[in-house]
Design a protein around this motif. Structure first.
Motif, PDB file in Angstrom:
ATOM      1  N   SER A   1       0.827  -1.209   0.000  1.00 31.01           N
ATOM      2  CA  SER A   1       0.000   0.000   0.000  1.00 31.01           C
ATOM      3  C   SER A   1       0.858   1.254   0.000  1.00 31.01           C
ATOM      4  O   SER A   1       0.595   2.213  -0.724  1.00 31.01           O
ATOM      5  CB  SER A   1      -0.928  -0.016   1.214  1.00 31.01           C
ATOM      6  OG  SER A   1      -1.684   1.179   1.286  1.00 31.01           O
ATOM      7  N   ALA A   2       1.935   1.247   0.857  1.00 30.28           N
ATOM      8  CA  ALA A   2       2.828   2.415   0.912  1.00 30.28           C
ATOM      9  C   ALA A   2       3.534   2.630  -0.420  1.00 30.28           C
ATOM     10  O   ALA A   2       3.674   3.759  -0.893  1.00 30.28           O
ATOM     11  CB  ALA A   2       3.849   2.230   2.038  1.00 30.28           C
ATOM     12  N   THR A   3       3.966   1.514  -1.047  1.00 29.11           N
ATOM     13  CA  THR A   3       4.650   1.642  -2.346  1.00 29.11           C
ATOM     14  C   THR A   3       3.713   2.199  -3.399  1.00 29.11           C
ATOM     15  O   THR A   3       4.077   3.083  -4.184  1.00 29.11           O
ATOM     16  CB  THR A   3       5.177   0.263  -2.788  1.00 29.11           C
ATOM     17  OG1 THR A   3       6.039  -0.255  -1.759  1.00 29.11           O
ATOM     18  CG2 THR A   3       5.965   0.385  -4.074  1.00 29.11           C
ATOM     19  N   SER A   4       2.455   1.699  -3.432  1.00 34.47           N
ATOM     20  CA  SER A   4       1.485   2.206  -4.411  1.00 34.47           C
ATOM     21  C   SER A   4       1.187   3.678  -4.173  1.00 34.47           C
ATOM     22  O   SER A   4       1.128   4.486  -5.114  1.00 34.47           O
ATOM     23  CB  SER A   4       0.197   1.386  -4.325  1.00 34.47           C
ATOM     24  OG  SER A   4       0.444   0.011  -4.585  1.00 34.47           O
ATOM     25  N   GLY A   5       1.001   4.051  -2.887  1.00 32.66           N
ATOM     26  CA  GLY A   5       0.728   5.453  -2.587  1.00 32.66           C
ATOM     27  C   GLY A   5       1.889   6.352  -2.973  1.00 32.66           C
ATOM     28  O   GLY A   5       1.698   7.451  -3.495  1.00 32.66           O
ATOM     29  N   MET A   6       3.118   5.864  -2.690  1.00 32.12           N
ATOM     30  CA  MET A   6       4.299   6.663  -3.033  1.00 32.12           C
ATOM     31  C   MET A   6       4.406   6.844  -4.545  1.00 32.12           C
ATOM     32  O   MET A   6       4.706   7.928  -5.038  1.00 32.12           O
ATOM     33  CB  MET A   6       5.556   5.995  -2.484  1.00 32.12           C
ATOM     34  CG  MET A   6       6.839   6.793  -2.702  1.00 32.12           C
ATOM     35  SD  MET A   6       8.243   6.038  -1.892  1.00 32.12           S
ATOM     36  CE  MET A   6       8.339   4.506  -2.820  1.00 32.12           C
ATOM     37  N   LYS A   7       4.138   5.759  -5.311  1.00 31.92           N
ATOM     38  CA  LYS A   7       4.203   5.861  -6.775  1.00 31.92           C
ATOM     39  C   LYS A   7       3.140   6.838  -7.288  1.00 31.92           C
ATOM     40  O   LYS A   7       3.403   7.673  -8.158  1.00 31.92           O
ATOM     41  CB  LYS A   7       4.006   4.493  -7.401  1.00 31.92           C
ATOM     42  CG  LYS A   7       5.195   3.546  -7.220  1.00 31.92           C
ATOM     43  CD  LYS A   7       4.940   2.220  -7.911  1.00 31.92           C
ATOM     44  CE  LYS A   7       6.134   1.282  -7.748  1.00 31.92           C
ATOM     45  NZ  LYS A   7       5.885  -0.039  -8.386  1.00 31.92           N
ATOM     46  N   ALA A   8       1.910   6.715  -6.750  1.00 32.50           N
ATOM     47  CA  ALA A   8       0.838   7.604  -7.205  1.00 32.50           C
ATOM     48  C   ALA A   8       1.167   9.065  -6.883  1.00 32.50           C
ATOM     49  O   ALA A   8       0.986   9.957  -7.719  1.00 32.50           O
ATOM     50  CB  ALA A   8      -0.490   7.201  -6.569  1.00 32.50           C
ATOM     51  N   LEU A   9       1.676   9.292  -5.621  1.00 31.58           N
ATOM     52  CA  LEU A   9       2.043  10.655  -5.235  1.00 31.58           C
ATOM     53  C   LEU A   9       3.144  11.190  -6.129  1.00 31.58           C
ATOM     54  O   LEU A   9       3.117  12.329  -6.587  1.00 31.58           O
ATOM     55  CB  LEU A   9       2.474  10.670  -3.761  1.00 31.58           C
ATOM     56  CG  LEU A   9       2.961  12.022  -3.223  1.00 31.58           C
ATOM     57  CD1 LEU A   9       1.834  13.053  -3.304  1.00 31.58           C
ATOM     58  CD2 LEU A   9       3.446  11.875  -1.783  1.00 31.58           C
ATOM     59  N   SER A  10       4.160  10.349  -6.378  1.00 33.67           N
ATOM     60  CA  SER A  10       5.283  10.784  -7.215  1.00 33.67           C
ATOM     61  C   SER A  10       4.813  11.120  -8.617  1.00 33.67           C
ATOM     62  O   SER A  10       5.200  12.147  -9.184  1.00 33.67           O
ATOM     63  CB  SER A  10       6.349   9.686  -7.257  1.00 33.67           C
ATOM     64  OG  SER A  10       7.395  10.046  -8.123  1.00 33.67           O
ATOM     65  N   GLU A  11       3.943  10.238  -9.191  1.00 32.04           N
ATOM     66  CA  GLU A  11       3.466  10.520 -10.547  1.00 32.04           C
ATOM     67  C   GLU A  11       2.636  11.794 -10.596  1.00 32.04           C
ATOM     68  O   GLU A  11       2.779  12.618 -11.503  1.00 32.04           O
ATOM     69  CB  GLU A  11       2.643   9.338 -11.047  1.00 32.04           C
ATOM     70  CG  GLU A  11       3.472   8.065 -11.286  1.00 32.04           C
ATOM     71  CD  GLU A  11       2.599   6.880 -11.665  1.00 32.04           C
ATOM     72  OE1 GLU A  11       1.359   7.065 -11.663  1.00 32.04           O
ATOM     73  OE2 GLU A  11       3.137   5.793 -11.952  1.00 32.04           O
ATOM     74  N   THR A  12       1.769  11.984  -9.574  1.00 35.06           N
ATOM     75  CA  THR A  12       0.919  13.180  -9.565  1.00 35.06           C
ATOM     76  C   THR A  12       1.750  14.449  -9.437  1.00 35.06           C
ATOM     77  O   THR A  12       1.590  15.412 -10.191  1.00 35.06           O
ATOM     78  CB  THR A  12      -0.086  13.101  -8.396  1.00 35.06           C
ATOM     79  OG1 THR A  12      -0.863  11.898  -8.531  1.00 35.06           O
ATOM     80  CG2 THR A  12      -1.005  14.315  -8.402  1.00 35.06           C
ATOM     81  N   VAL A  13       2.688  14.428  -8.436  1.00 37.46           N
ATOM     82  CA  VAL A  13       3.524  15.613  -8.227  1.00 37.46           C
ATOM     83  C   VAL A  13       4.399  15.877  -9.438  1.00 37.46           C
ATOM     84  O   VAL A  13       4.576  17.014  -9.883  1.00 37.46           O
ATOM     85  CB  VAL A  13       4.379  15.418  -6.950  1.00 37.46           C
ATOM     86  CG1 VAL A  13       5.367  16.557  -6.813  1.00 37.46           C
ATOM     87  CG2 VAL A  13       3.475  15.370  -5.724  1.00 37.46           C
ATOM     88  N   THR A  14       4.969  14.802 -10.014  1.00 28.63           N
ATOM     89  CA  THR A  14       5.843  14.975 -11.178  1.00 28.63           C
ATOM     90  C   THR A  14       5.080  15.552 -12.358  1.00 28.63           C
ATOM     91  O   THR A  14       5.543  16.469 -13.041  1.00 28.63           O
ATOM     92  CB  THR A  14       6.476  13.625 -11.561  1.00 28.63           C
ATOM     93  OG1 THR A  14       7.192  13.098 -10.426  1.00 28.63           O
ATOM     94  CG2 THR A  14       7.438  13.791 -12.724  1.00 28.63           C
ATOM     95  N   ASP A  15       3.862  15.018 -12.622  1.00 27.91           N
ATOM     96  CA  ASP A  15       3.065  15.548 -13.734  1.00 27.91           C
ATOM     97  C   ASP A  15       2.717  17.012 -13.516  1.00 27.91           C
ATOM     98  O   ASP A  15       2.800  17.842 -14.437  1.00 27.91           O
ATOM     99  CB  ASP A  15       1.779  14.717 -13.884  1.00 27.91           C
ATOM    100  CG  ASP A  15       2.077  13.283 -14.329  1.00 27.91           C
ATOM    101  OD1 ASP A  15       3.180  13.060 -14.879  1.00 27.91           O
ATOM    102  OD2 ASP A  15       1.225  12.405 -14.111  1.00 27.91           O
ATOM    103  N   THR A  16       2.323  17.344 -12.261  1.00 26.38           N
ATOM    104  CA  THR A  16       1.960  18.731 -11.982  1.00 26.38           C
ATOM    105  C   THR A  16       3.146  19.661 -12.177  1.00 26.38           C
ATOM    106  O   THR A  16       3.045  20.726 -12.800  1.00 26.38           O
ATOM    107  CB  THR A  16       1.432  18.848 -10.541  1.00 26.38           C
ATOM    108  OG1 THR A  16       0.328  17.956 -10.372  1.00 26.38           O
ATOM    109  CG2 THR A  16       0.982  20.282 -10.256  1.00 26.38           C
ATOM    110  N   ILE A  17       4.307  19.239 -11.627  1.00 20.46           N
ATOM    111  CA  ILE A  17       5.503  20.088 -11.736  1.00 20.46           C
ATOM    112  C   ILE A  17       5.932  20.226 -13.185  1.00 20.46           C
ATOM    113  O   ILE A  17       6.314  21.310 -13.646  1.00 20.46           O
ATOM    114  CB  ILE A  17       6.632  19.506 -10.864  1.00 20.46           C
ATOM    115  CG1 ILE A  17       6.260  19.642  -9.372  1.00 20.46           C
ATOM    116  CG2 ILE A  17       7.946  20.207 -11.144  1.00 20.46           C
ATOM    117  CD1 ILE A  17       7.248  18.999  -8.441  1.00 20.46           C
ATOM    118  N   GLU A  18       5.891  19.123 -13.949  1.00 17.36           N
ATOM    119  CA  GLU A  18       6.279  19.203 -15.353  1.00 17.36           C
ATOM    120  C   GLU A  18       5.350  20.131 -16.135  1.00 17.36           C
ATOM    121  O   GLU A  18       5.790  20.910 -16.976  1.00 17.36           O
ATOM    122  CB  GLU A  18       6.274  17.804 -15.976  1.00 17.36           C
ATOM    123  CG  GLU A  18       7.427  16.914 -15.520  1.00 17.36           C
ATOM    124  CD  GLU A  18       7.376  15.537 -16.164  1.00 17.36           C
ATOM    125  OE1 GLU A  18       6.367  15.275 -16.865  1.00 17.36           O
ATOM    126  OE2 GLU A  18       8.319  14.762 -15.986  1.00 17.36           O
TER     127      GLU A  18
END
Length: 471
Positions: free
Chosen positions: A189-206
């Motif tokens: 669950s932590a790994t999935s949440g971290m991946k989702a957070l990373s993808e969301t933040v990365t997309d927003t920042i990009e």
């Protein structure tokens, strides 16, 4: 701006120069560029904070993996203990089987003895002997039965203890397996949440960075457009000044362009250019930057098919400032832009001819590795002294020559269509080495060309009709 408002027309500029009250207002585009730079810095900080959070999550995952490894070791030890207990139970069962076999063997012996006694009793033996044998056999039988029962009881008790221990170990194993499954679920669950957070933040920042980059490019294009407009206005003003001066019979209106290297300081009348002391450095040719670079503000007017300008070396640096003198040349492109790239030639330094290109002979932009070509020249500008006059001439047969105090120092053939009536040529000077200050010679004598006088009606072209008649 001045006291009367914005300075937009030539007459506004003349008025501002006479009054001496000029104020400069920064364009909004450049303020927006600085704001975007600050926003980009904040986005970089957010990216670093997200990276720190990712590293912390990675550390937690590694700790969970270590705990899982330790639990796996404990489970392996418990399984080994269960295997040992199973082996002991199997050994006890073998002993019980052996004891049972021994009891059966004794019973067979007893039955054989009773059979013998019966056979003997049929004979005329005394009752006393019969009774003693019977008692002895019964005692042995009871003793053997008690021993067998005791061994069976002990074996059953040991077997029950082993069963209890196995049940406890199985319960512990189930608990540890449940904890391991829970830990695995939490880690997933932590790994999935971290991946989702990373993808969301990365997309927003990009997305934000791309939009900011587009805005920055647009503002830079606007800034370049404004710089070109200012350069065109400056060129228009100085050309108007030149034409007006020629009509009135005054010396040539030769000025330096405000488009120059960052280490150059111009006089208020734009006639003199000085290099700041901190930028003095040794060197025999330009190293690719814009330091020391100067352009004339207006094109060189042809006289009898010859284009000529002349400068005087007003001052030099004392001490270890380099001895490569300066470089002079011509540009076929108007001075503009922030990078000071131009299409033309430079001669001088330690005997070098530098060819600058913006486009090829077909008008296509050149690649960066072909923008500059360096070849040898016969002129060593390090021999210049304070007060020397340096002239540059482009003749009608496309020959570029350098004159020092009236003597020809170098001649080079250049690729210029001098027959083209739309050809425009700007002066180029680069202060390097020990050269410090140069200024234009207002009305130079062109080598080999006699300048027509006003009395002989030498003015030609569009201004001829504006010359006062002899009457």
């Amino acid at each position: 701006l001045d006291a009367r408002g914005r300075v937009e027309k030539p007459e506004d500029l003349r008025r501002a120069r006479q009054v001496g009250d000029v104020r400069v207002r920064e364009l909004p585009a450049f303020r927006r560029i600085r704001e975007i730079s600050v926003e980009i810095g904040e986005l970089h900080k957010e990216i670093r904070s997200v990276g720190s959070a990712q590293r912390r999550c990675s550390t937690d995952v590694e700790d969970c993996r270590s705990d899982m490894s330790a639990l796996s070791g404990d489970i392996d030890e418990a399984l080994e203990q269960v295997k040992g207990l199973a082996t002991d139970v199997a050994d006890l069962r073998v002993e019980v089987q052996r004891a049972t076999s021994a009891a059966k063997s004794v019973e067979l012996q007893l039955e054989s003895a009773v059979e013998q006694i019966r056979r003997l009793s049929s004979k005329s033996w005394t009752e006393d002997l019969k009774q003693r044998v019977t008692d002895s056999v019964q005692l042995d039988l009871h003793r053997l039965q008690r021993e067998v029962r005791d061994q069976v009881t002990i074996a059953l008790q040991a077997d029950a203890e082993r069963v209890k221990e196995i049940a406890v170990l199985k319960g512990t194993l189930r608990l540890q397996t449940g904890e391991l499954s829970s830990i695995r679920t939490e880690v997933d669950s932590a790994t999935s949440g971290m991946k989702a957070l990373s993808e969301t933040v990365t997309d927003t920042i990009e997305t934000d960075i791309n939009s900011l980059r587009q805005e920055l490019r647009r503002l830079q294009d606007d800034g370049a457009s404004w710089a070109e407009k200012i350069a065109d206005q400056d060129e228009h003003i100085v050309e108007l000044c030149e034409h007006t001066s020629c009509v009135l019979g005054a010396p040539e209106c030769r000025r330096w362009s405000r488009v120059r290297g960052g280490d150059i300081q111009l006089s208020p009348d734009l006639l003199t250019a000085t290099r700041r002391p901190e930028s003095a450095r040794s060197g025999n040719q330009p190293d690719g930057d814009t330091m020391g670079l100067l352009f004339g503000a207006q094109p060189i007017r042809p006289v009898s098919g010859v284009r000529y300008f002349e400068v005087i070396l007003e001052d030099v640096f004392a001490g270890p400032g380099g001895h490569s003198g300066l470089m002079v040349g011509i540009s076929l492109s108007a001075p503009r832009g922030l990078d000071l790239r131009f299409h033309g030639w430079e001669v001088g330094g330690s005997g070098k001819l530098v060819r600058h290109r913006l486009v090829d002979k077909y008008g296509e932009p050149v690649t960066p590795d072909r923008e500059k070509e360096i070849s040898d020249s016969s002129w060593l500008s390090g021999k210049l002294s304070k007060g020397d006059h340096i002239g540059v001439m482009l003749t009608s047969n496309a020959t570029l020559s350098v004159h020092v105090n009236g003597s020809v120092e170098a001649t080079h053939a250049v690729e210029v269509d001098v027959v083209d009536r739309s050809l425009r040529v700007w002066p180029v000077v680069r202060l390097v080495g020990s050269s410090k200050t140069v200024s234009f010679v207002k009305k130079p004598d062109i080598p080999g060309v006699r300048r027509p006088s006003a009395a002989s009606g030498g003015l030609s072209g569009p201004l001829e009709s504006m010359t006062p008649s002899a009457g």
